[in-house]
Design an enzyme around this catalytic site. Structure first.
Site, PDB file in Angstrom:
ATOM      1  N   VAL A 199      26.822  35.460  42.579  1.00  0.00           N
ATOM      2  CA  VAL A 199      26.875  35.160  41.145  1.00  0.00           C
ATOM      3  C   VAL A 199      26.560  33.683  40.951  1.00  0.00           C
ATOM      4  O   VAL A 199      27.172  32.816  41.578  1.00  0.00           O
ATOM      5  CB  VAL A 199      28.261  35.491  40.549  1.00  0.00           C
ATOM      6  N   ALA A 215      28.276  28.523  41.922  1.00  0.00           N
ATOM      7  CA  ALA A 215      27.954  29.887  42.329  1.00  0.00           C
ATOM      8  C   ALA A 215      29.021  30.362  43.314  1.00  0.00           C
ATOM      9  O   ALA A 215      29.841  29.579  43.787  1.00  0.00           O
ATOM     10  CB  ALA A 215      26.579  29.951  42.975  1.00  0.00           C
ATOM     11  N   LYS A 216      29.008  31.641  43.604  1.00  0.00           N
ATOM     12  CA  LYS A 216      29.913  32.204  44.608  1.00  0.00           C
ATOM     13  C   LYS A 216      29.357  33.548  45.040  1.00  0.00           C
ATOM     14  O   LYS A 216      28.550  34.159  44.338  1.00  0.00           O
ATOM     15  CB  LYS A 216      31.324  32.398  44.048  1.00  0.00           C
ATOM     16  N   GLY A 217      29.802  34.025  46.185  1.00  0.00           N
ATOM     17  CA  GLY A 217      29.320  35.317  46.638  1.00  0.00           C
ATOM     18  C   GLY A 217      30.090  35.803  47.836  1.00  0.00           C
ATOM     19  O   GLY A 217      31.103  35.225  48.225  1.00  0.00           O
TER      20      GLY A 217
END
Length: 431
Positions: A70, A115-117
């Site tokens: 994301v 962001a992150k994931g």
């Protein structure tokens, strides 16, 4: 008006991390008097990627995995944020974590967005060879959604330097031979021999320690003989405890995914760390301690509490029983908004996550710069750089908190959102 006062107006049922971060954002936006159009932009993510991909297991069977990335906002620079491997990860938690990264990088004054994931997986159930194939296949599936000038992942829960090395190698292998060396900084948190930064392993925990140290110095509080408890004894929890012990503080409780232990006379940090190496990473059963009921951990007598595990750990149920006068958020989103109100009303100080654990992304920035510029920095030089940056940001938050008579989270959000708003106002919105 503080975030806490704003949040009192918005009574909602107990929800997850996304609801938590949205409450914080809404309250902060009102406090900053954020431009309504910019608020619309920041309230949603730019991109949300969900990937299902197959991987062959050691026994020849194929499993399908679900991965996420994301990208919340990139107004200030490339997206930046970790990848975690955990069975509880879902799109909402990743969206929340991505948004927190936007505020964290903005507050730290870095040229990054958020962001992150990660992958919905319990890594303990897979062999090292399987984890390598899973990681490489996930990286290939992400394709051009990541990149050294576009979106730069880093380690997070259950991922490490080896994970980053696999990602970097896979990503670089998709480029022409002449371009591969130019893409080494597609991830940060790599092993030293693969372009990693000296001290990156301790950067987050060191930052947690520094924020505690600077808070104590400002309040004329000596850390010598102060007691602390740590939830999570991975890189963040261990290094925060390591540096606190060097200042004369005493660790009296530790909790991890396997168990909870306590000893009012003190638990030696290095001794426990060595024990975990031979106990499958667990603190459970450490001989110089007593076992603690999981739900009683936060009720232990201590001066400082460091939640350094997962989100939503300090809740309205356990907040009234916390005895610490200072909470340093080593994890992302460990305190719910309802719990924060209870703690602030009781006079407990909270060093918010976007400030407290920012040493990690600051270290990542230095690694990114080192790779980008073809330089090599030594450990002492890097720790000085992190210390200087953390001190600068901490003082800004504390000064804002005191001048505006607001809590530290409110001050941190005020500064973070104000910087992003300024970028949008100056640049305008296309078209």
């Amino acid at each position: 008006m503080t975030l806490t006062k704003e949040l009192k107006k918005k009574k909602q049922p107990k929800q997850g991390m996304l609801a938590n971060v949205m409450k914080q954002f809404d309250a902060a936006a009102d406090m900053v008097d954020l431009n309504p159009n910019i608020k619309k932009i920041l309230a949603v993510t730019n991109n949300e990627l969900i990937i299902h991909f197959p991987v062959r297991m050691d026994n020849g069977d194929v499993e399908i995995f679900k991965g996420y990335r994301v990208q919340h906002n990139n107004a200030l620079g490339p997206y930046k944020g970790g990848l975690r491997y955990h069975p509880t990860i879902d799109i909402d938690s990743v969206k929340a974590l991505a948004m927190w990264m936007t505020w964290k990088t903005s507050l730290a004054g870095l040229p990054y967005g958020g962001a992150k994931g990660g992958i919905q997986i319990d890594p303990k159930k897979y062999s090292n060879a399987e984890l390598e194939r899973i990681t490489r296949r996930f990286t290939y599936a992400l394709g051009e959604n990541i990149g050294p000038e576009h979106d730069i992942p880093a380690p997070d829960v259950n991922t490490n330097a080896q994970t980053m090395a696999w990602i970097a190698d896979t990503y670089m292998s998709t480029k022409a031979p002449s371009e591969r060396s130019k893409n080494q900084h597609v991830v940060t948190g790599k092993p030293i021999g693969s372009g990693g930064l000296e001290g990156r392993d301790r950067a987050t925990g060191y930052g947690v320690f520094l924020t505690i140290k600077y808070w104590a110095k400002n309040k004329n509080v000596s850390l010598k003989d102060k007691t602390f408890i740590v939830q999570g004894f991975g890189n963040v929890g261990y290094w925060a405890a390591h540096f606190l012990e060097q200042e004369g503080a005493k660790m009296v409780g530790v909790q991890d995914a396997f168990g909870s232990i306590g000893n009012a006379k003190g638990i030696p940090v290095e001794t426990l760390f060595e024990y975990t190496k031979n106990n499958q990473g667990s603190v459970e059963g450490f001989p110089k301690s007593m076992s603690i009921v999981k739900d009683d951990f936060f009720t232990l007598d201590c001066d400082i509490c460091i939640p350094a595990a997962l989100g939503n750990q300090i809740t309205k149920e356990n907040a009234p029983h916390i005895k610490a006068f200072l909470i340093a958020e080593g994890a992302n989103g460990p305190t719910t908004v309802e719990a924060e109100k209870i703690l602030l009303d009781r006079g407990v100080t909270i060093i918010p996550d976007i400030l407290c654990n920012s040493g990690g992304v600051i270290g990542s920035y230095f690694e990114w710069l080192q790779n980008r510029n073809g330089e090599l920095w030594e450990l002492d030089e890097i720790l000085v750089k992190i210390d200087k940056k953390i001190k600068e940001v901490f003082n800004k938050v504390l000064n804002t908190s005191e001048s505006k008579h607001i809590d530290m989270r409110s001050a941190a959000y005020f500064l973070a959102i104000e910087r992003i708003e300024k970028a949008y106002v100056q640049r305008g919105i296309f078209p």
